[in-house]
Design a protein around this motif. Structure first.
Motif, mmCIF file in Angstrom:
data_model
loop_
_atom_site.group_PDB
_atom_site.id
_atom_site.type_symbol
_atom_site.label_atom_id
_atom_site.label_comp_id
_atom_site.label_asym_id
_atom_site.label_seq_id
_atom_site.Cartn_x
_atom_site.Cartn_y
_atom_site.Cartn_z
ATOM 1 N N ARG A 144 0.833 -1.189 0.000
ATOM 2 C CA ARG A 144 0.000 0.000 0.000
ATOM 3 C C ARG A 144 0.872 1.244 0.000
ATOM 4 N N LYS A 145 0.424 2.274 -0.702
ATOM 5 C CA LYS A 145 1.114 3.556 -0.653
ATOM 6 C C LYS A 145 0.660 4.307 0.595
ATOM 7 N N VAL A 146 1.594 4.955 1.262
ATOM 8 C CA VAL A 146 1.295 5.712 2.476
ATOM 9 C C VAL A 146 2.065 7.025 2.426
ATOM 10 N N VAL A 147 1.730 7.916 3.345
ATOM 11 C CA VAL A 147 2.523 9.130 3.571
ATOM 12 C C VAL A 147 3.170 9.003 4.940
ATOM 13 N N ILE A 148 4.487 9.209 5.000
ATOM 14 C CA ILE A 148 5.205 9.283 6.265
ATOM 15 C C ILE A 148 5.298 10.752 6.640
ATOM 16 N N SER A 149 4.743 11.112 7.803
ATOM 17 C CA SER A 149 4.645 12.513 8.217
ATOM 18 C C SER A 149 5.439 12.730 9.497
ATOM 19 N N PHE A 150 6.279 13.776 9.496
ATOM 20 C CA PHE A 150 7.121 14.100 10.645
ATOM 21 C C PHE A 150 6.695 15.444 11.215
ATOM 22 N N THR A 166 -4.023 4.631 -5.360
ATOM 23 C CA THR A 166 -2.592 4.914 -5.503
ATOM 24 C C THR A 166 -1.752 3.667 -5.739
ATOM 25 N N ARG A 167 -2.335 2.484 -5.626
ATOM 26 C CA ARG A 167 -1.536 1.257 -5.716
ATOM 27 C C ARG A 167 -0.824 1.118 -7.056
ATOM 28 N N TYR A 168 -1.501 1.466 -8.140
ATOM 29 C CA TYR A 168 -0.925 1.263 -9.466
ATOM 30 C C TYR A 168 -0.511 2.570 -10.136
ATOM 31 N N GLY A 169 -0.263 3.598 -9.352
ATOM 32 C CA GLY A 169 0.167 4.855 -9.941
ATOM 33 C C GLY A 169 1.290 5.495 -9.168
ATOM 34 N N ASN A 170 1.943 6.453 -9.791
ATOM 35 C CA ASN A 170 2.918 7.285 -9.098
ATOM 36 C C ASN A 170 2.190 8.224 -8.151
ATOM 37 N N VAL A 171 2.852 8.590 -7.051
ATOM 38 C CA VAL A 171 2.254 9.487 -6.072
ATOM 39 C C VAL A 171 3.191 10.663 -5.832
ATOM 40 N N LYS A 172 2.656 11.876 -5.962
ATOM 41 C CA LYS A 172 3.394 13.090 -5.650
ATOM 42 C C LYS A 172 2.677 13.793 -4.508
ATOM 43 N N VAL A 173 3.359 13.961 -3.368
ATOM 44 C CA VAL A 173 2.790 14.662 -2.225
ATOM 45 C C VAL A 173 2.974 16.159 -2.422
ATOM 46 N N VAL A 174 1.907 16.929 -2.199
ATOM 47 C CA VAL A 174 1.982 18.386 -2.342
ATOM 48 C C VAL A 174 1.170 19.033 -1.224
ATOM 49 N N SER A 175 1.385 20.333 -1.063
ATOM 50 C CA SER A 175 0.543 21.150 -0.187
ATOM 51 C C SER A 175 -0.471 21.872 -1.055
ATOM 52 N N MET A 177 -3.713 24.565 -0.520
ATOM 53 C CA MET A 177 -4.530 25.418 0.355
ATOM 54 C C MET A 177 -4.281 25.100 1.824
ATOM 55 N N GLY A 178 -3.014 24.823 2.162
ATOM 56 C CA GLY A 178 -2.641 24.514 3.532
ATOM 57 C C GLY A 178 -2.979 23.107 3.975
ATOM 58 N N LEU A 179 -3.428 22.253 3.051
ATOM 59 C CA LEU A 179 -3.817 20.887 3.376
ATOM 60 C C LEU A 179 -2.895 19.888 2.677
ATOM 61 N N LEU A 180 -2.808 18.689 3.249
ATOM 62 C CA LEU A 180 -2.046 17.616 2.632
ATOM 63 C C LEU A 180 -2.805 17.090 1.420
ATOM 64 N N ALA A 181 -2.118 16.952 0.301
ATOM 65 C CA ALA A 181 -2.754 16.479 -0.925
ATOM 66 C C ALA A 181 -1.800 15.564 -1.677
ATOM 67 N N VAL A 182 -2.356 14.712 -2.543
ATOM 68 C CA VAL A 182 -1.534 13.835 -3.375
ATOM 69 C C VAL A 182 -2.050 13.873 -4.809
ATOM 70 N N ALA A 183 -1.108 13.958 -5.739
ATOM 71 C CA ALA A 183 -1.414 13.818 -7.153
ATOM 72 C C ALA A 183 -1.011 12.411 -7.563
ATOM 73 N N VAL A 184 -1.928 11.671 -8.171
ATOM 74 C CA VAL A 184 -1.687 10.292 -8.587
ATOM 75 C C VAL A 184 -1.718 10.255 -10.106
ATOM 76 N N TYR A 185 -0.666 9.747 -10.719
ATOM 77 C CA TYR A 185 -0.543 9.823 -12.164
ATOM 78 C C TYR A 185 0.087 8.544 -12.705
ATOM 79 N N PRO A 186 -0.020 8.280 -14.021
ATOM 80 C CA PRO A 186 0.426 6.995 -14.573
ATOM 81 C C PRO A 186 1.928 6.777 -14.444
ATOM 82 N N LEU A 187 2.290 5.520 -14.239
ATOM 83 C CA LEU A 187 3.678 5.107 -14.308
ATOM 84 C C LEU A 187 4.091 5.031 -15.771
#
Length: 292
Positions: A144-150, A166-175, A177-187
């Motif tokens: 599973r894809k996860v976010v590690i947060s410190f 997110t299992r079968y795609g690339n994941v890009k973590v971004v901010s 509007m001040g919130l945690l977000a992820v962009a999921v896009y093709p490998l």
């Protein structure tokens, strides 16, 4: 821009992060083992002490991940270095150290996150006082894809599960509007033909029951594999880079996309290549030798 270091560098420096006018640079040839703090506005630069965790013949470093951000709780800027060693059982063994700009020292912290393998090529993204990395879960989070947060104030880690898409795609973590977000896009390449052919944008927000949940803002079917998200502009618009071969009709390699109204703008930049990364920067008078 010329970086005002007195000594020559073996390679081009890598930007770790940019916060409040301070730019943290990785100036090491490998293993993220040498850093400098730079304020381009004041032209100040400071080489940081060498990290505590090093590689050895008996225990060589496998991979290093890092992030740079502002700890508002302690009014401090911190550089986090996560060092991965390959264990005897082929699973990674992790050690973590933090550099405090206020104290001007490195310290190793004992706090660990649940076992996960951080995804390469992504620096920590600052969201609401925490640094966040995309990771592939192991053991309890296997496959599973996860976010590690410190949390930079309390200096503790937590694991944030991601939507199943997110299992079968690339994941890009971004901010966003001040919130945690992820962009999921093709490998570009996927083992066993498992791949997604769409782009999805998910944002984590607070619900009425006090829990945080993911909501899907954008789905684009048959998404081009040549467009790769690299971050956000103004914490509002997604920035994409075009990694394919450019032609006369596609002179720009950078695009802005608004997830709310789905509008797209091209940026007239012609020097972007596959190694391009984007960071936010504002001029400031913050000192690179900031102390208590």
């Amino acid at each position: 821009m010329r970086i005002p270091l007195e000594e020559s560098l073996p390679l081009f420096p890598k930007i770790v992060g940019s916060v409040d006018g301070l730019v943290c640079l990785d100036i090491s040839p490998c293993y993220a083992s040498d850093f400098a703090m730079w304020n381009p506005g004041t032209k100040q630069i400071k080489r940081l002490p060498l990290p505590l965790i090093t590689s050895s013949r008996d225990n060589p470093i496998w991979m290093v991940f890092h992030g740079f951000g502002f700890d508002s709780f302690n009014n401090d800027y911190k550089l986090v270095r996560i060092v991965s060693f390959r264990g005897n059982d082929a699973s990674p063994f992790l050690r973590v150290e933090v550099y405090s700009l206020r104290e001007a020292v490195w310290k190793e912290i004992e706090e660990r996150f649940e076992l996960a393998l951080l995804c390469g090529g992504q620096d920590g993204v600052v969201v609401d006082g925490s640094l966040n990395w995309a990771a592939i879960g192991l053991q309890g989070f296997a496959d599973r894809k996860v976010v590690i947060s410190f949390d930079m104030g309390r200096e503790v880690f937590k694991t944030i599960p991601l939507p199943p898409v997110t299992r079968y795609g690339n994941v890009k973590v971004v901010s966003y509007m001040g919130l945690l977000a992820v962009a999921v896009y093709p490998l570009v390449f996927a083992a066993n033909g498992n791949n997604m052919n769409r782009f999805e944008f998910w944002v984590q927000g607070d619900c009425e029951d006090g829990m945080k949940r993911w909501s899907n803002m954008v789905v684009v079917e048959n998404f081009s594999k040549s467009l790769v998200p690299v971050g956000t502009w103004g914490d509002r618009e997604l920035v994409f880079k075009h990694v394919g071969v450019r032609d006369r009709e596609n002179q720009s390699s950078l695009f802005l996309f608004d997830p709310v109204d789905h509008t797209t703008k091209r940026l007239p930049v012609d020097f972007v290549d596959i190694c391009f990364q984007g960071f936010s920067y504002v001029e400031s008078l913050v000192s690179v030798s900031r102390r208590s």
